[in-house]
Design an enzyme around this catalytic site. Structure first.
Site, short mmCIF file in Angstrom:
data_model
loop_
_atom_site.label_atom_id
_atom_site.label_comp_id
_atom_site.label_asym_id
_atom_site.label_seq_id
_atom_site.Cartn_x
_atom_site.Cartn_y
_atom_site.Cartn_z
CB SER A 131 -14.10 25.89 74.40
OG SER A 131 -13.46 25.44 73.21
CE LYS A 133 -4.11 25.39 73.60
NZ LYS A 133 -5.06 24.54 72.93
CD GLU A 160 -3.24 21.79 71.55
OE1 GLU A 160 -2.26 22.39 72.00
OE2 GLU A 160 -4.39 22.27 71.56
CD GLU A 199 -7.10 20.50 78.80
OE1 GLU A 199 -7.32 21.68 79.07
OE2 GLU A 199 -6.19 20.13 78.05
N GLY A 215 -10.03 24.16 71.97
CA GLY A 215 -9.80 25.10 70.87
C GLY A 215 -10.90 25.11 69.83
CG HIS A 252 -2.37 19.84 76.02
ND1 HIS A 252 -2.76 19.89 74.70
CD2 HIS A 252 -3.12 20.76 76.67
CE1 HIS A 252 -3.69 20.82 74.56
NE2 HIS A 252 -3.93 21.37 75.75
CG ASN A 255 -1.46 25.14 77.27
OD1 ASN A 255 -0.34 25.53 76.97
ND2 ASN A 255 -2.06 24.10 76.67
#
Ligand code: PEP
Length: 254
Positions: free
Chosen positions: A206, A7, A92, A163, A169, A90, A5
């Site tokens: 990560s 992003k 985010e 996730e 991140g 996701h 991904n």
């Protein structure tokens, strides 16, 4: 499966170069389903770069309507036929853009309806983990998707990515045991709902070249959704190689 991904990173030119570098880094590695998820602006030109390489192309998000007055959105028919998959839910999207579980469910169903494979991401925040509600959170997020479905999708049409939000991140990877525990729970939850439901379940948060092999050694982890490291082709290639290695060992499906 190992999916990258990207992003909101890279210009179109940088993305084309990265796509070529990823193809080179994974060429010759067999038995792993590899995908890249560049920004929307890059999808069409990168589609040509990936042709014949075996690396598949995914969109980082999608809207659930086919067309209309939805400024800024991209619909499944715009992607269908040349883009392979979409990512929905996701963290985010959920936490920065305020997407609700039911919207994720609609995006999931719309993707499937247009022949796009779909990865649905689920995961708890650190407060939710501390409160002991990890399983309840992932169950709720998955149930919102199931609520939109009239019939169970076939196993190859969907993938779940576990996730944990606190690991995305942050450099703070879940331990293999923590990831395995939740992934095993997710598989059980899916089977309770759909008797023969066994989509692949990835871990994301990560993942690096250094920790991938220990995650893939867990019995239920079928691969990884990789964020930051997917922008570094060689290291991404090492993660794909670790998945191939795990698959050629005792695991039969990574
Ligand atoms: C992600 O964006 O899905 C992700 C897992 O990011 P990172 O690998 O950077 O934690």
């Amino acid at each position: 499966m190992v999916a990258g991904n990207w992003k909101m990173n890279t210009t179109v030119e940088e993305g084309l170069a990265l796509a070529r570098a990823v193809c080179a880094a994974v060429s010759g590695i067999d038995g792993v389903d590899v995908a890249v998820l560049p920004p929307f602006t890059h999808l069409w030109p990168i589609h040509s770069v990936l042709e014949g390489t075996g690396v598949r192309l995914g969109a980082q998000d999608v809207y659930w309507k086919d067309s209309g007055a939805f400024t800024g959105e991209i619909s499944p028919p715009m992607l269908a036929g040349w883009c392979d998959l979409t990512l929905v839910g996701h963290s985010e999207r959920r936490h920065i853009f305020g997407e609700h579980d039911d919207e994720v469910g609609r995006k999931f169903v719309a993707s499937l309806a247009h022949g796009l494979q779909v990865i649905v991401a689920v995961g708890e925040t650190s407060d939710e983990r501390d409160a002991g509600s990890t399983f309840a959170v992932v169950d709720r997020q998955l149930d919102a998707v199931f609520a939109e479905l009239e019939s169970p999708p076939s196993n190859d049409d969907w993938v779940i990515a576990y996730e944990p939000v606190w690991a995305i991140g942050t450099g703070r990877t879940a331990t293999p045991e923590q990831a395995q525990e939740v992934v095993a729970h997710i598989k059980q939850h899916v089977r309770a709902r759909y008797l023969d439901g066994s989509p692949r379940v990835l871990y994301g948060g990560s993942v690096t070249a250094a920790n991938a092999a220990s995650l893939f050694a867990e019995p239920d982890i079928d691969g990884a959704l990789v964020g930051g490291v997917s922008l570094r082709a060689e290291e991404f290639g090492v993660i794909v190689a670790a998945a191939a290695e795990a698959r050629s060992g005792t695991r039969d499906r990574v």
